[in-house]
Write a protein that holds these residues in place. Structure first.
Motif, PDB file in Angstrom:
ATOM      1  N   SER A   1       0.843  -1.185   0.000  1.00 27.68           N
ATOM      2  CA  SER A   1       0.000   0.000   0.000  1.00 27.68           C
ATOM      3  C   SER A   1       0.883   1.242   0.000  1.00 27.68           C
ATOM      4  O   SER A   1       2.106   1.155   0.078  1.00 27.68           O
ATOM      5  CB  SER A   1      -0.914  -0.001   1.228  1.00 27.68           C
ATOM      6  N   GLN A   2       0.268   2.406  -0.070  1.00 25.47           N
ATOM      7  CA  GLN A   2       1.036   3.657  -0.070  1.00 25.47           C
ATOM      8  C   GLN A   2       1.834   3.818   1.211  1.00 25.47           C
ATOM      9  O   GLN A   2       2.868   4.449   1.222  1.00 25.47           O
ATOM     10  CB  GLN A   2       0.108   4.849  -0.261  1.00 25.47           C
ATOM     11  N   GLY A   3       1.343   3.207   2.298  1.00 25.35           N
ATOM     12  CA  GLY A   3       2.055   3.269   3.575  1.00 25.35           C
ATOM     13  C   GLY A   3       3.160   2.230   3.680  1.00 25.35           C
ATOM     14  O   GLY A   3       3.801   2.117   4.713  1.00 25.35           O
TER      15      GLY A   3
END
Length: 162
Positions: free
Chosen positions: A39-41
């Motif tokens: 994910s973006q995280g």
């Protein structure tokens, strides 16, 4: 047309074994399959996919699969629907498995967990392959010529196939 799926993932909980009114075994379980990206995280995400097995394969899965165990599932995707108590149409997508392979030995190390790989054969009968339940192999590594005893293995050039 083709409807085949192959998944490798870990069970989210122990399988649930039930029997139909006519006595046919059915097992349901869910496997978590990692997505091939983060994910973006930077966190890994997973899909939780429901799996259904029938007859002998269902009983085998109920006996040998446990939460967290790495498992390969081969089968087909099925979409069914029903009307719930509130009168709303509910759609269920699941994998109907016809082959399940146990990719890890039992973690508990109990009976049958002698480090050998276990596999469940398709319920449709012998697929001609090895089902991983060879009982003529010795338990443990007493007679294993390839066990790691710390010594190098001596192989002559005549033993190589190339």
């Amino acid at each position: 047309m083709l409807n085949r799926v192959i998944l490798i993932g870990r069970l989210t909980k122990d399988p649930e074994l039930r029997y139909t009114p006519s006595g046919v075994a059915v097992t349901q379980f869910t496997i978590a399959v990692d997505r091939p990206f983060t994910s973006q995280g930077g966190e890994r995400e997973a899909d939780f996919i429901p799996v259904v097995t029938w007859r002998q394969l269902a009983e085998t899965c109920a006996n040998y699969l446990r939460k967290g165990r790495l498992t390969a599932v081969e089968g087909r995707i099925q979409v069914r629907n029903y009307e719930n108590n509130e009168g709303k149409r509910v759609y269920v997508t699941e994998v109907i498995a016809d082959n399940v392979r146990f990719l890890e030995s039992n973690r508990e190390g109990g009976a049958g967990g002698g480090g050998q790989r276990e596999e469940a054969a398709p319920f449709g009968g012998g697929g001609g392959g090895n089902t991983g339940r060879s009982s003529n192999l010795p338990r443990g590594n007493q007679n294993d010529p390839f066990s790691d005893d710390g010594k190098p293995i001596d192989i002559s050039d005549d033993d190589l196939p190339f």
